[in-house]
Design a protein around this motif. Structure first.
Motif, PDB file in Angstrom:
ATOM      1  N   THR A 127       0.834  -1.198   0.000  1.00 17.89           N
ATOM      2  CA  THR A 127       0.000   0.000   0.000  1.00 17.89           C
ATOM      3  C   THR A 127       0.871   1.251   0.000  1.00 17.89           C
ATOM      4  OG1 THR A 127      -1.728  -1.177   1.204  1.00 17.89           O
ATOM      5  CG2 THR A 127      -1.849   1.208   1.220  1.00 17.89           C
ATOM      6  N   GLN A 128       1.943   1.227   0.787  1.00 15.66           N
ATOM      7  CA  GLN A 128       2.885   2.354   0.812  1.00 15.66           C
ATOM      8  C   GLN A 128       3.402   2.636  -0.589  1.00 15.66           C
ATOM      9  OE1 GLN A 128       6.307   2.153   3.377  1.00 15.66           O
ATOM     10  NE2 GLN A 128       5.077   1.651   5.175  1.00 15.66           N
ATOM     11  N   LEU A 129       3.855   1.591  -1.268  1.00 15.54           N
ATOM     12  CA  LEU A 129       4.420   1.764  -2.607  1.00 15.54           C
ATOM     13  C   LEU A 129       3.375   2.289  -3.582  1.00 15.54           C
ATOM     14  CD1 LEU A 129       6.737  -1.372  -2.921  1.00 15.54           C
ATOM     15  CD2 LEU A 129       7.413   1.018  -2.648  1.00 15.54           C
ATOM     16  N   ASN A 130       2.142   1.795  -3.480  1.00 12.13           N
ATOM     17  CA  ASN A 130       1.089   2.277  -4.366  1.00 12.13           C
ATOM     18  C   ASN A 130       0.798   3.756  -4.137  1.00 12.13           C
ATOM     19  OD1 ASN A 130       0.745  -0.172  -5.673  1.00 12.13           O
ATOM     20  ND2 ASN A 130      -0.839  -0.868  -4.258  1.00 12.13           N
ATOM     21  N   ILE A 131       0.792   4.165  -2.876  1.00  4.90           N
ATOM     22  CA  ILE A 131       0.566   5.575  -2.557  1.00  4.90           C
ATOM     23  C   ILE A 131       1.711   6.431  -3.094  1.00  4.90           C
ATOM     24  CG2 ILE A 131       0.387   7.236  -0.653  1.00  4.90           C
ATOM     25  CD1 ILE A 131      -1.127   5.021   0.912  1.00  4.90           C
ATOM     26  N   VAL A 132       2.938   5.959  -2.938  1.00  6.34           N
ATOM     27  CA  VAL A 132       4.099   6.684  -3.457  1.00  6.34           C
ATOM     28  C   VAL A 132       3.995   6.805  -4.980  1.00  6.34           C
ATOM     29  CG1 VAL A 132       6.606   6.613  -3.781  1.00  6.34           C
ATOM     30  CG2 VAL A 132       5.629   6.102  -1.544  1.00  6.34           C
ATOM     31  N   LYS A 133       3.608   5.726  -5.645  1.00  7.99           N
ATOM     32  CA  LYS A 133       3.464   5.757  -7.112  1.00  7.99           C
ATOM     33  C   LYS A 133       2.402   6.766  -7.538  1.00  7.99           C
ATOM     34  CE  LYS A 133       4.924   0.960  -7.704  1.00  7.99           C
ATOM     35  NZ  LYS A 133       4.489  -0.414  -8.015  1.00  7.99           N
ATOM     36  N   GLU A 134       1.296   6.803  -6.796  1.00  7.12           N
ATOM     37  CA  GLU A 134       0.244   7.769  -7.127  1.00  7.12           C
ATOM     38  C   GLU A 134       0.748   9.198  -6.931  1.00  7.12           C
ATOM     39  OE1 GLU A 134      -2.993   6.493  -4.664  1.00  7.12           O
ATOM     40  OE2 GLU A 134      -3.636   4.974  -6.108  1.00  7.12           O
ATOM     41  N   ALA A 135       1.531   9.409  -5.876  1.00  5.23           N
ATOM     42  CA  ALA A 135       2.095  10.740  -5.639  1.00  5.23           C
ATOM     43  C   ALA A 135       3.052  11.121  -6.768  1.00  5.23           C
ATOM     44  CB  ALA A 135       2.808  10.778  -4.285  1.00  5.23           C
ATOM     45  N   LEU A 136       3.868  10.166  -7.177  1.00  2.37           N
ATOM     46  CA  LEU A 136       4.814  10.431  -8.266  1.00  2.37           C
ATOM     47  C   LEU A 136       4.091  10.655  -9.595  1.00  2.37           C
ATOM     48  CD1 LEU A 136       7.623   7.841  -7.406  1.00  2.37           C
ATOM     49  CD2 LEU A 136       7.645  10.320  -7.029  1.00  2.37           C
ATOM     50  N   ALA A 137       2.879  10.123  -9.707  1.00  4.53           N
ATOM     51  CA  ALA A 137       2.081  10.316 -10.920  1.00  4.53           C
ATOM     52  C   ALA A 137       1.404  11.684 -10.937  1.00  4.53           C
ATOM     53  CB  ALA A 137       1.039   9.211 -11.048  1.00  4.53           C
ATOM     54  N   GLY A 138       1.516  12.412  -9.823  1.00  6.75           N
ATOM     55  CA  GLY A 138       0.999  13.775  -9.820  1.00  6.75           C
ATOM     56  C   GLY A 138      -0.161  14.042  -8.889  1.00  6.75           C
ATOM     57  N   ILE A 139      -0.591  13.051  -8.128  1.00  7.04           N
ATOM     58  CA  ILE A 139      -1.675  13.280  -7.175  1.00  7.04           C
ATOM     59  C   ILE A 139      -1.096  13.971  -5.943  1.00  7.04           C
ATOM     60  CG2 ILE A 139      -3.506  12.213  -5.800  1.00  7.04           C
ATOM     61  CD1 ILE A 139      -3.811  11.982  -8.875  1.00  7.04           C
ATOM     62  N   LYS A 140      -1.763  15.033  -5.502  1.00  7.46           N
ATOM     63  CA  LYS A 140      -1.254  15.800  -4.366  1.00  7.46           C
ATOM     64  C   LYS A 140      -1.281  14.967  -3.084  1.00  7.46           C
ATOM     65  CE  LYS A 140      -2.394  20.317  -6.145  1.00  7.46           C
ATOM     66  NZ  LYS A 140      -3.213  21.517  -5.996  1.00  7.46           N
ATOM     67  N   VAL A 141      -0.276  15.181  -2.252  1.00  7.31           N
ATOM     68  CA  VAL A 141      -0.142  14.453  -0.992  1.00  7.31           C
ATOM     69  C   VAL A 141      -1.374  14.670  -0.110  1.00  7.31           C
ATOM     70  CG1 VAL A 141       1.191  14.319   1.159  1.00  7.31           C
ATOM     71  CG2 VAL A 141       2.376  14.388  -1.037  1.00  7.31           C
ATOM     72  N   GLY A 142      -1.903  15.896  -0.096  1.00  7.45           N
ATOM     73  CA  GLY A 142      -3.083  16.178   0.718  1.00  7.45           C
ATOM     74  C   GLY A 142      -4.285  15.345   0.316  1.00  7.45           C
ATOM     75  N   VAL A 143      -4.465  15.161  -0.986  1.00  7.11           N
ATOM     76  CA  VAL A 143      -5.584  14.352  -1.484  1.00  7.11           C
ATOM     77  C   VAL A 143      -5.385  12.898  -1.079  1.00  7.11           C
ATOM     78  CG1 VAL A 143      -6.730  13.499  -3.574  1.00  7.11           C
ATOM     79  CG2 VAL A 143      -6.085  15.909  -3.407  1.00  7.11           C
ATOM     80  N   LEU A 144      -4.162  12.395  -1.260  1.00 10.21           N
ATOM     81  CA  LEU A 144      -3.859  11.007  -0.879  1.00 10.21           C
ATOM     82  C   LEU A 144      -4.049  10.804   0.622  1.00 10.21           C
ATOM     83  CD1 LEU A 144      -0.678  10.476  -3.083  1.00 10.21           C
ATOM     84  CD2 LEU A 144      -2.903   9.391  -3.416  1.00 10.21           C
ATOM     85  N   ALA A 145      -3.617  11.788   1.402  1.00  8.39           N
ATOM     86  CA  ALA A 145      -3.731  11.677   2.863  1.00  8.39           C
ATOM     87  C   ALA A 145      -5.194  11.551   3.280  1.00  8.39           C
ATOM     88  CB  ALA A 145      -3.090  12.899   3.527  1.00  8.39           C
ATOM     89  N   ARG A 146      -6.055  12.371   2.687  1.00 12.27           N
ATOM     90  CA  ARG A 146      -7.481  12.291   3.026  1.00 12.27           C
ATOM     91  C   ARG A 146      -8.089  10.983   2.536  1.00 12.27           C
ATOM     92  NH1 ARG A 146      -6.748  17.518   1.978  1.00 12.27           N
ATOM     93  NH2 ARG A 146      -7.414  17.514  -0.177  1.00 12.27           N
TER      94      ARG A 146
END
Length: 100
Positions: free
Chosen positions: A3-22
């Motif tokens: 899950t950590q890696l998937n979240i990191v990949k999404e962040a690297l793809a351009g999704i803002k950290v705040g959106v991912l955090a929520r």
């Protein structure tokens, strides 16, 4: 860990950290830490492109940005109304005195 890696990949793809955090209910600083720890080890081909999930996250980002802008505009309008109300209160006594 996955899950950590998937979240990191999404962040690297351009999704803002705040959106991912929520979305994942994880503190933004935790996600930033994961990004620092893993970004150099994720091959470019593993960073997701605009699949449905990512498109939905990007849409959510846009909606949040429009919402924040609307709230700001609304706040400015409420402040303008309050200023006008105060001006009317100050002018009303003078108006009533002149009308007698």
């Amino acid at each position: 860990k996955e899950t950590q890696l998937n979240i990191v990949k999404e962040a690297l793809a351009g999704i803002k950290v705040g959106v991912l955090a929520r979305m994942y209910d994880i503190h933004p600083e935790t996600i930033r830490s994961w990004i620092r720890d893993h970004r150099d080890f994720i091959p470019a081909e593993e960073i997701p492109f605009a699949d449905e999930h990512l498109q939905e996250l990007q849409r959510l980002q846009e909606v949040e940005q429009r919402y924040e802008k609307a709230v700001k505009v609304l706040g400015e309008k409420e402040l303008e109304l309050e200023i006008l109300r105060e001006l009317l209160k100050k002018q009303a006594p003078a108006y009533l005195k002149n009308s007698k």
